[in-house]
Design an enzyme around this catalytic site. Structure first.
Site, mmCIF file in Angstrom:
data_model
loop_
_atom_site.group_PDB
_atom_site.id
_atom_site.type_symbol
_atom_site.label_atom_id
_atom_site.label_comp_id
_atom_site.label_asym_id
_atom_site.label_seq_id
_atom_site.Cartn_x
_atom_site.Cartn_y
_atom_site.Cartn_z
ATOM 1 N N THR A 1 0.834 -1.204 0.000
ATOM 2 C CA THR A 1 0.000 0.000 0.000
ATOM 3 C C THR A 1 0.870 1.256 0.000
ATOM 4 O OG1 THR A 1 -0.105 0.215 2.414
ATOM 5 C CG2 THR A 1 -1.673 -1.299 1.373
ATOM 6 N N HIS B 1 1.150 3.236 2.447
ATOM 7 C CA HIS B 1 1.547 3.523 3.827
ATOM 8 C C HIS B 1 3.024 3.884 3.903
ATOM 9 C CE1 HIS B 1 2.663 2.409 8.038
ATOM 10 N NE2 HIS B 1 1.531 3.017 8.295
#
Length: 227
Positions: free
Chosen positions: A127, A129
């Site tokens: 992701t 992130h």
């Protein structure tokens, strides 16, 4: 008419090549020394550093403990080589990289250290992130140094996979060594520019029973502090 024009043109405008073609870029640019072009695998060169009077704070993450532990060990190895006394090294931990800037700011404002090293490891996942944490951490660490006048070394690896982590945390490739030397050099620069302060214990909290004498931003002057 055309022939007359060409004749006049050739008389007025020189025909030597250097008039029409610019000097090659390679001849105009003076390339910096190779050491200034050092990349990720070519650490910057350091001179002799005497850190015997410097106070260094190390804030590391508990995330990726093995790799971070290796980096911290490399950092302390460099500090020892620069004659930083063990008693002048303050170490603490935070959960992850996102918490590093806040902890660094608290330590900087305590007035008990001349430089801080933030140590962590981020590895790219599936992701976004990774990008969010890396950007926030790097910006936050930079802002702490600029706002407090305490140099903060960005000791956070941002790697794409575990292989890159291993390469940068072990053996001669341990980046912690360079971070330790960077912190000492910047601490000496700060001390030369702003002067030194005498303090008691090192850490975040005010020493029980004593009022803080720290001046706030920059931490010049100060009383005794404990963790």
């Amino acid at each position: 008419m055309l022939m007359n024009f060409l004749a006049i043109f050739l008389l007025v405008v020189p025909t030597t090549p250097y008039v029409f073609w610019p000097t090659p870029t390679s001849q105009l640019i003076k390339h910096p020394p190779t050491s200034l072009l050092a990349g990720d695998d070519s650490p910057a060169a350091f001179g002799q550093l005497d850190g015997s009077s410097t106070r260094i704070g190390i804030i590391s993450t508990r995330w990726n403990p093995t790799a971070v532990g290796n980096l911290v060990a490399g950092t302390k190895q460099a500090l020892k080589a620069c004659n930083v006394p063990e008693t002048n090294i303050f170490s603490t931990e935070v959960p992850g990289c996102y918490e590093l800037p806040y902890a660094a700011r608290l330590l900087a404002l305590s007035g008990t250290v001349d430089a801080i090293i933030c140590v962590g490891v981020l590895v790219k996942g599936e992701t976004k992130h990774f990008e969010y944490i890396a950007d926030a951490t790097s910006l936050g660490i930079m802002q702490v140094g600029l706002q407090t006048n305490v140099p903060v070394t960005f000791g956070v690896l941002t790697c794409m996979d575990d292989e890159q982590v291993t390469k940068r945390t072990t053996g001669d490739g341990n980046h912690g060594i360079g971070w330790g030397m960077t912190a000492v050099e910047m601490a000496l620069l700060r001390s030369a520019a702003l002067g030194k302060s005498k303090i008691g214990n090192m850490g975040f909290g005010e020493k029980p029973g004593e009022a803080s004498k720290a001046s706030g931003i920059g931490g010049i002057g100060g009383g005794g502090f404990g963790f």
